[in-house]
Design an enzyme around this catalytic site. Structure first.
Site, PDB file in Angstrom:
ATOM      1  N   MET A   1      25.348   6.809  37.983  1.00  0.00           N
ATOM      2  CA  MET A   1      25.367   8.008  37.141  1.00  0.00           C
ATOM      3  C   MET A   1      25.630   7.666  35.667  1.00  0.00           C
ATOM      4  SD  MET A   1      24.609  10.452  39.127  1.00  0.00           S
ATOM      5  CE  MET A   1      24.944  11.948  38.205  1.00  0.00           C
TER       6      MET A   1
ATOM      7  N   LYS B   1      40.402   6.954  38.366  1.00  0.00           N
ATOM      8  CA  LYS B   1      40.111   7.948  37.321  1.00  0.00           C
ATOM      9  C   LYS B   1      41.337   8.140  36.407  1.00  0.00           C
ATOM     10  CE  LYS B   1      36.304  10.423  39.624  1.00  0.00           C
ATOM     11  NZ  LYS B   1      35.106   9.929  38.993  1.00  0.00           N
TER      12      LYS B   1
ATOM     13  N   VAL C   1      33.276   6.843  36.856  1.00  0.00           N
ATOM     14  CA  VAL C   1      33.715   5.690  37.654  1.00  0.00           C
ATOM     15  C   VAL C   1      33.802   6.118  39.119  1.00  0.00           C
ATOM     16  CG1 VAL C   1      34.947   4.610  35.719  1.00  0.00           C
ATOM     17  CG2 VAL C   1      36.184   6.173  37.232  1.00  0.00           C
TER      18      VAL C   1
ATOM     19  N   GLU D   1      34.665   7.477  42.749  1.00  0.00           N
ATOM     20  CA  GLU D   1      35.294   8.760  43.089  1.00  0.00           C
ATOM     21  C   GLU D   1      36.677   8.490  43.700  1.00  0.00           C
ATOM     22  OE1 GLU D   1      34.366  11.450  41.987  1.00  0.00           O
ATOM     23  OE2 GLU D   1      34.153  13.078  43.403  1.00  0.00           O
TER      24      GLU D   1
ATOM     25  N   HIS E   1      29.352  17.844  34.977  1.00  0.00           N
ATOM     26  CA  HIS E   1      28.805  17.361  36.250  1.00  0.00           C
ATOM     27  C   HIS E   1      27.282  17.257  36.163  1.00  0.00           C
ATOM     28  CE1 HIS E   1      28.025  18.131  40.769  1.00  0.00           C
ATOM     29  NE2 HIS E   1      28.275  16.859  40.568  1.00  0.00           N
TER      30      HIS E   1
ATOM     31  N   ASN F   1      26.711  22.293  44.484  1.00  0.00           N
ATOM     32  CA  ASN F   1      26.898  21.579  45.751  1.00  0.00           C
ATOM     33  C   ASN F   1      27.362  22.492  46.877  1.00  0.00           C
ATOM     34  OD1 ASN F   1      25.956  19.288  44.653  1.00  0.00           O
ATOM     35  ND2 ASN F   1      27.939  18.272  44.384  1.00  0.00           N
TER      36      ASN F   1
ATOM     37  N   SER G   1      32.160  14.638  41.479  1.00  0.00           N
ATOM     38  CA  SER G   1      31.432  15.673  42.212  1.00  0.00           C
ATOM     39  C   SER G   1      32.329  16.410  43.190  1.00  0.00           C
ATOM     40  CB  SER G   1      30.217  15.113  42.940  1.00  0.00           C
ATOM     41  OG  SER G   1      30.304  13.759  43.172  1.00  0.00           O
TER      42      SER G   1
END
Ligand code: NAD
Length: 737
Positions: A337, A420, A413, A415, A463, A513, A442
């Protein structure tokens, strides 16, 4: 005489240069006023004996985007009101209104003096139809010039002569493809189709257009000449007999009959080519009147044009915060990403610092941009110079010090809450106060991640969707403490990189989502019930979805679905996930190693090219399949659209999404929710809350409680409300936090 939107200058040779340049607009568009002025200009040119002919061009870098569809939306609304009292009268008014542009262009082409359109930039829709009514069309040879009739993409069709002029200038097959797909044409392509007369160097545009008139361009269109023959032969000719029988079938294959305007184009061409030109225009006008009254046209114009434009312009931006001009954006995490985010940022001309754990990993992230620009150069979509410029804007490094001076940092970075946290602290140690830190997570709630920040008011979720370079939607997520500055900076950034933002409040799965999950889990239910996988996939596409739910699950990875199931159970308990779903996904992943496209084994098999992917035959051994005749196609369609629409409605009820425009646009751009409906909430509004609630009740009885209508929907059904009437456009303004 002077005009507000045009200037008119006549040169020594008696050629009038009509320059379209609307004040206070970045792009020229057709409005009532523009049409009236152009009408008066045609009269003035005809009346002036000193004028031999006219060149029409634009004073802006683009020619024109076509008709102002905002005007169309209010016309829909007026007609809708009128229809309630006087249906026939309303259709008549509409018929006359839609004939206005057609009549104007016809007047121009039969005025007795030659007209040449000098196309200097993007020329779309009604503006291209204006150009087609000119006797000559000269186009600047530049990558920025694109022409086309894209109306079908917003549920309408070229209704100002386009369906009649295009197939009289080029062959019918190309004409149909161009109009039913809304294809963009480059100058070269338009020339090869015979839709433009000359392609010239940009600085010779006006000179060449004038020269055409000086050279004696005839002020008569080919179709107004005696003995005119269609370039592709008549529809009943042997060529026509080869083409026409397949036309409707092909369209049905592509769009499953969901887009009435595409069918109308076919009818206009087929019927219009068999009659004199003016009768053809009348046929087009009738079909256009009919199409404008379809719910598809209204819903698509509203969501895909008006709302999309509003969101792109920053409808949700808080006022009172100065606009940010980005001089540096940081991206931490140069993986799948992060590499894409860096590319999209640099493509917009913004310098990017791309950070990863070491120089090698950061360089790998930049290599993604190197690949993308190499492909773009190869396909002639970018010059080498543009490619070099883009790459020069990306600085890969492992040094957080390089973030100094960035207005915004986006982390992408792993998940993992711990990683984080470290990254947030390292970046904030360098950032100036007021800079914004964003997470591309996400699944992790933004409010929780903001606890790692020393200024949670400047912490926000941005996002992206994959692949970042192609997905136009970006979800902006407000944590509980996120403030106006962070929201404004995030919106300015999304606008700067030419994507569309929706602003949502913090929740598990955010908006997109959450809805997508419903699409996939309904397919799991169907597998469990024995509905053949091939029917699941095909019926979902018949309902208007671009990709079947099982193919989609393969793309996002089935082991990711397993992780999501497990995390949901860990956080919310066993009951939070349907045991049938857990069983299906665990069986696929743990027993059969089927992870999705990434390992070539998912709900589909992915054999080596050129063999196409096909559904995995082993699935029917795990889940015995019903006789296809026992499956109701319409019910399966309803289940897919309803389960997603219900989830969208829940997000409104919970205050996650606050503006129906964002729910609609987000559903179409985020996961292609049946665009002809106008989006997930317009789907409900289109049939009315009452009918939707009844359908939900029926589905809930047969297929489970997840179809139960929510209290809000029941209330709306009782009051006769729609989402747009209840929440209004812009309902979320100022209340996003
Ligand atoms: P990825 O594994 O491809 O990339 C993560 C990158 O982070 C790796 O390059 C890794 O080296 C780097 N990294 C790890 N620890 C680091 C540290 N301490 N400092 C600097 N860099 C570090 O993952 P991804 O798919 O790009 O996902 C990244 C984030 O984006 C996740 O939060 C994920 O949930 C989110 N996301 C993913 C998708 C998707 O489709 N993959 C979509 C939207 C959001």
């Amino acid at each position: 005489m002077s005009y507000k939107n045009f200037t008119l200058e006549t040169d020594a040779d008696g050629i009038a240069l009509v320059t379209w340049d609307m004040p206070e607009k970045s792009m020229n568009v057709f409005t009532e006023e523009v049409m009236s002025e152009l009408d008066a200009i045609v009269d003035a040119i005809v009346a002036d004996d000193g004028i031999k002919g006219a060149v029409v061009t634009s004073g802006k870098s683009t020619f024109s985007g076509g008709a102002d569809l905002t005007m169309l939306k209010s016309m829909f609304e007026r007609i809708h009101e009128e229809k309630a009292n006087n249906p026939e009268g309303a259709a008549k008014i509409l018929f006359e209104q839609v004939g206005r542009m057609t009549g104007l262009f016809r007047k121009l082409e039969t005025c007795g003096k030659p007209w040449v359109s000098a196309i200097n930039g993007v020329c779309m829709g009604g503006a291209f139809e204006l150009s087609l009514s000119c006797h000559g069309r000269v186009v600047a040879d530049s990558k920025s010039v694109k022409m086309g009739l894209p109306e079908v993409k917003v549920g309408i069709f070229p209704g100002a002569g386009g369906t009649q002029r295009v197939p009289r200038l080029t062959n019918q097959q190309d004409a149909l493809v161009m109009m039913t797909t809304g294809q963009n044409l480059s100058p070269k392509k338009a020339k090869s189709l015979g839709l433009v007369t000359e392609v010239v160097e940009p600085d010779k545009l006006i000179g060449s257009a004038k020269q055409m008139i000086k050279d004696g361009l005839k002020p008569v269109q080919p179709w107004d000449e005696k003995g005119f023959k269609l370039p592709g032969g008549q529809v009943w000719s042997p060529q026509g007999a080869q083409l026409w029988p397949a036309v409707s079938a092909n369209l049905r294959k592509q769009s499953y009959g969901n887009y009435p305007s595409a069918y109308a184009i076919i009818k206009c061409v087929f019927e219009g080519l068999q009659v004199p030109f003016d009768t053809g225009l009348r046929i087009e006008q009738r079909y256009f009147t009919e199409i404008l009254q379809t719910p598809e046209a209204y819903a698509m114009v509203r969501s895909l044009f008006v709302s999309l434009q509003d969101l792109n312009k920053g409808a949700r931006r808080p006022t009172g915060v100065e606009k940010t001009k980005f001089t540096k954006v940081g991206v931490v995490g140069a993986g799948f990403m992060g590499a894409g985010i860096a590319y999209s940022t640099a493509k917009a001309g913004i310098p990017v610092v791309l950070i990863d754990r070491d120089q090698d990993a950061a360089d790998k992230g930049k290599a993604h941009s190197e690949d993308l620009v190499a492909q773009a150069v190869k396909k002639n979509r970018m010059t080498q110079e543009q490619a070099d410029k883009l790459l020069s804007l990306i600085t890969p490094t492992a040094d957080y010090g390089a973030l100094d001076g960035a207005e915004l940092v986006i982390e992408a970075v792993f998940e993992d809450r711990g990683i984080k946290k470290t990254v947030t602290e390292s970046a904030e140690a360098v950032l100036a106060p007021g800079s914004v830190f964003a997470s591309n997570t996400s699944t992790l709630p933004i409010t929780g991640l903001a606890e790692n920040s020393k200024s949670p008011e400047d912490f926000i979720g941005i996002h992206f969707f994959s692949p970042v370079d192609r997905m136009m939607l970006v979800e902006i997520i407000m944590g509980e403490q996120t403030g106006d500055n962070a929201l404004a900076v995030a919106l300015d950034y999304v606008q700067a990189i030419n994507k569309t933002p929706i602003v949502v409040n913090d929740t598990r799965g955010f908006y997109v989502n959450r809805c997508v999950m419903r699409y996939m889990t309904e397919a799991y239910n169907m597998i469990d019930e024995g509905i053949p996988a091939v029917m699941i996939e095909n019926i979902a596409k018949m309902a208007g979805m671009p990709v079947g739910p099982l193919a989609l699950n393969d793309e996002v990875a089935i082991d990711l679905s397993q992780k999501v199931n497990r995390a949901t159970i860990a956080d919310l308990g066993e009951d939070a996930v349907d045991p049938r779903h857990v069983k299906l996904i665990d069986t696929m992943v743990d027993d059969h190693g089927r992870l999705g496209r990434k390992n070539g084994k998912g709900f589909y098999d992915y054999p080596a090219k050129p063999t196409k992917k096909h559904l995995w035959p082993g699935l029917k051994d795990l889940y015995p399949q019903l006789d296809p005749d026992q499956v109701s196609v319409s019910e399966v369609k309803n289940r897919f659209l309803t389960t997603v629409a219900l989830e969208a409605a829940r997000t409104m009820e919970e205050g996650i999404v606050t503006d129906p425009r964002e729910a609609d646009v987000g559903s179409i751009l985020g996961f292609g929710f049946a665009p002809y409906t106008g989006g997930a909430l317009s789907y409900i509004d289109g049939m009315g809350a009452k009918a939707f609630v009844e359908m939900c009740d029926g589905l809930a009885q047969k297929h489970g409680a997840h179809f139960k209508p929510t209290p809000l929907l029941k209330e709306m059904a009782a009051n006769g409300e729609s989402f747009y009437s209840r929440f209004g456009e812009g309902a979320g303004l100022g209340q996003a936090a």
